[in-house]
Design a protein around this motif. Sequence first.
Motif, short mmCIF file in Angstrom:
data_model
loop_
_atom_site.label_atom_id
_atom_site.label_comp_id
_atom_site.label_asym_id
_atom_site.label_seq_id
_atom_site.Cartn_x
_atom_site.Cartn_y
_atom_site.Cartn_z
N GLU A 67 0.81 -1.22 0.00
CA GLU A 67 0.00 0.00 0.00
C GLU A 67 0.85 1.28 0.00
OE1 GLU A 67 -3.46 -0.03 0.10
OE2 GLU A 67 -3.31 -2.19 -0.22
N GLN A 68 1.96 1.23 0.74
CA GLN A 68 2.77 2.45 0.87
C GLN A 68 4.14 2.28 0.23
OE1 GLN A 68 1.44 1.98 4.81
NE2 GLN A 68 1.31 4.19 5.15
N ALA A 69 4.15 1.53 -0.88
CA ALA A 69 5.40 1.22 -1.58
C ALA A 69 6.19 2.49 -1.92
CB ALA A 69 5.11 0.43 -2.85
N LYS A 70 5.48 3.52 -2.30
CA LYS A 70 6.12 4.77 -2.71
C LYS A 70 6.96 5.36 -1.57
CE LYS A 70 5.82 7.69 -6.32
NZ LYS A 70 6.07 7.00 -7.55
N ALA A 71 6.39 5.34 -0.36
CA ALA A 71 7.09 5.90 0.80
C ALA A 71 8.32 5.07 1.15
CB ALA A 71 6.14 5.98 1.98
N LEU A 72 8.30 3.79 0.79
CA LEU A 72 9.41 2.90 1.13
C LEU A 72 10.47 2.86 0.04
CD1 LEU A 72 7.50 -0.07 2.75
CD2 LEU A 72 9.24 1.33 3.85
N GLU A 73 10.17 3.48 -1.07
CA GLU A 73 11.09 3.51 -2.22
C GLU A 73 12.49 3.91 -1.79
OE1 GLU A 73 11.58 3.18 -5.40
OE2 GLU A 73 12.90 4.83 -5.95
N GLY A 74 13.46 3.05 -2.06
CA GLY A 74 14.85 3.35 -1.74
C GLY A 74 15.27 3.02 -0.32
N ARG A 75 14.32 2.55 0.51
CA ARG A 75 14.69 2.26 1.91
C ARG A 75 15.34 0.89 2.06
NH1 ARG A 75 11.38 4.61 6.16
NH2 ARG A 75 13.04 3.66 7.39
N ASP A 94 29.27 3.82 -14.27
CA ASP A 94 27.98 4.24 -14.82
C ASP A 94 26.85 3.48 -14.15
OD1 ASP A 94 29.45 5.76 -16.50
OD2 ASP A 94 29.12 4.55 -18.30
N ASP A 95 27.13 2.20 -13.88
CA ASP A 95 26.12 1.37 -13.24
C ASP A 95 25.83 1.88 -11.83
OD1 ASP A 95 24.71 -1.43 -13.56
OD2 ASP A 95 25.42 -1.25 -11.49
N ILE A 96 26.90 2.22 -11.10
CA ILE A 96 26.72 2.72 -9.74
C ILE A 96 25.94 4.04 -9.77
CG2 ILE A 96 27.93 3.55 -7.68
CD1 ILE A 96 30.15 1.49 -8.39
N ALA A 97 26.23 4.86 -10.79
CA ALA A 97 25.57 6.17 -10.90
C ALA A 97 24.09 6.04 -11.26
CB ALA A 97 26.28 7.02 -11.94
N LEU A 98 23.72 4.93 -11.91
CA LEU A 98 22.37 4.79 -12.46
C LEU A 98 21.26 4.99 -11.42
CD1 LEU A 98 20.78 4.11 -15.04
CD2 LEU A 98 20.90 1.71 -14.38
N GLY A 99 21.41 4.35 -10.25
CA GLY A 99 20.39 4.46 -9.21
C GLY A 99 20.23 5.89 -8.73
N ALA A 146 26.75 -0.33 -5.80
CA ALA A 146 25.60 0.19 -6.55
C ALA A 146 24.34 0.23 -5.68
CB ALA A 146 25.35 -0.67 -7.79
N VAL A 147 24.24 -0.72 -4.74
CA VAL A 147 23.05 -0.77 -3.90
C VAL A 147 23.16 0.21 -2.73
CG1 VAL A 147 21.85 -2.23 -2.22
CG2 VAL A 147 22.28 -3.08 -4.52
N THR A 148 24.34 0.31 -2.12
CA THR A 148 24.47 1.17 -0.94
C THR A 148 24.58 2.65 -1.30
OG1 THR A 148 26.85 0.76 -0.95
CG2 THR A 148 25.51 -0.58 0.54
N VAL A 149 24.89 2.96 -2.55
CA VAL A 149 25.09 4.36 -2.94
C VAL A 149 23.82 5.19 -2.75
CG1 VAL A 149 24.51 4.20 -5.41
CG2 VAL A 149 26.27 5.79 -4.68
N THR A 150 22.66 4.53 -2.81
CA THR A 150 21.41 5.26 -2.61
C THR A 150 20.98 5.24 -1.14
OG1 THR A 150 20.20 3.25 -3.23
CG2 THR A 150 20.56 4.87 -4.96
N ALA C 195 14.71 -3.94 -7.82
CA ALA C 195 15.13 -3.81 -6.43
C ALA C 195 15.89 -2.51 -6.20
CB ALA C 195 16.00 -5.00 -6.01
N ARG C 196 16.55 -2.02 -7.24
CA ARG C 196 17.28 -0.76 -7.10
C ARG C 196 16.39 0.45 -7.43
NH1 ARG C 196 22.61 -1.75 -10.47
NH2 ARG C 196 22.93 0.47 -10.18
N GLY C 197 15.14 0.19 -7.76
CA GLY C 197 14.20 1.28 -8.00
C GLY C 197 14.56 2.15 -9.18
N ILE C 198 15.24 1.55 -10.18
CA ILE C 198 15.75 2.35 -11.29
C ILE C 198 14.63 2.85 -12.22
CG2 ILE C 198 17.08 2.11 -13.45
CD1 ILE C 198 19.09 0.50 -11.57
#
Lengths: 226, 187, 205
Positions: A67-75, A94-99, A146-150, C195-198
Amino acid sequence: MRIQLENVGLSFGERVALHTLSLELSEHRIGVIGLNGSGKTSFARLIAGLARPTAGRVLLDGLDTVEQAKALEGRTGFIFQNPGNQIILPIIEDDIALGLKSRGVDGADLTQRVSAALNRFGIEDLARRRPHELSGGQLQLAALAAVTVTEPDLILFDEPTNQLDLRNRAIVKDTIANLPEQAVIVSHDLDLVAGFERVLVFHEGRLAFDGWGHEALRFYRELAGC
Amino acid sequence: MSTRDLVLAALFTAIIVVLGLIPPVPLAFLPVPITAQSMGVMLAGCIIGATRGALAYVLLVVLVAVGLPVLSGGRGGLAVLMGPTAGYIFGWIVGTFVTGLLAQRLVSESQPALRQMAGFLIAGVVGGIVVVYAIGMPWLSFITGTPFDKVVTGSVVFLPGDILKAVIASLAARAVMVGYPLLPQRA
Amino acid sequence: MLNSLHIEGASWLHRMGTGWKLFALFVISLALTLIDNLPVLAGALFASLIVARSIGMKERMLWQRTKPVLLTIAFLALVNMVLLSPRDGLVILLRLPAILFFASAVTASTSLSAFIDCLTRAAMPLEKMGLLRAADLGLALGLVLRFVPEIHERYRALRDAHQARGIPVKLHRLLGPLIISTLKDADSIADAIDARGIRGQKSRH
């Protein structure tokens, strides 16, 4: 992050992946073990919002993952078993920068955060390399960057050392052990979770044991008959 | 479009590019060796269906346009898209879509093997040959001024090779249908 | 493996906006297609060679890059000379290479990222209409380039496995396993992207 499962179930048509389960987790390190097909991967995917529960609901810090997926985005962040398939672009940085880019970060801020992520895992020299030239361990570290950068609060790992050789396994294991973020680690690699405050053992789609790492391991070895 | 569909299309484009890197295969009863890449239209349509297949070819044409030598023999760049044979290249997009539509109509998992192969063969011949030539030949004739009927006559020499490609593509499409069916779950 | 046909440089054509270059190429090609005057076409061909030179492309390089298309044109010119008239052959022998060389100059003077930025901007109106997500284009092209070397590697491994078992390498036997093993990765790659929300939250599930 407080993870709550309220009467959660997951099935694919006739096949039940996870029987109804209620649970609350807030430990810094949470291990999940079980035989193949025990439901442990489904458990991790439910928490990350990669799978929708077919019954009940999953809450992260009180927010519903559907229901609140948007608020959890990136968490939450997710590290997969196959190190290669997580790197999507032809050049590592570039891959790391993508997120970050997809969240509107650019300019000097972007460059600075990407190089910080590379530094954090000691892979600055891989910045301009291509994924197919790298070892599984290097790829897994790049995926972590790439995952922790966000800056997610919680990172889920699905058998992160499964496809690595002994040496790469040691590197990745060490990195995970020293990670400041909260982590849920699904693994066949029992040493990886042995010292954890909380380890869940899944068996045939049910939670069969919930407790200290060493006790969980003892229980699991008896269950597996070895 | 779901992320999975986008990924399937992109992976198929990558497969088509790789098929262009394989040296042409000589065949005993044909004067010219055939390039594996030229089977891509039939393969994409029969394996990932109309929408995803056409998208795979849109991506290929974009890669050509932005200057990457992704076509067999290392061809690429805007020059290829503005030359006399450009009609065939744009025809690939439509051809894949038609191949996919026909394959989705004609082939289902429950049919016997021979029926499936026949379905794929028809889809490949109509989409991969008829449609591609129907777009490529008028373009060629328009750009060069060569009379259309002469272009048609000249194209006949390619027909045996093209039909052979359709046969090989339908064998491969059937192998994928058995091993990892994607066609029934449409995009 | 896939080196872009872009040539580094700072010529006037390099500095020109990508959108303008493509527009100019379109206008020139259209004009040349409509013009039937031999001296004008010859002038255009000469101009295209000058433009190519001005960005550092010598005739030799132009030949290397356009050889298959030039040979096709030469063949068709010959056909026209025989079927129609020598003049009709000459027209396309002047007109089509000119278009080709102008196009090659645009390709050589424009970097991959400049092209992709231009395309993404061009796709923006389509995004507003809800037809597609402009950022997906860059993502999809990145994915293709990311996986070409891996799939090529996989092809070689399959070929070697056939040879090692003494099975003659036949295309129809390799295609099935190559395609299946590649497409099976789609799920895990899509999972990693989501999963990365890209692509934003909307695309999940």
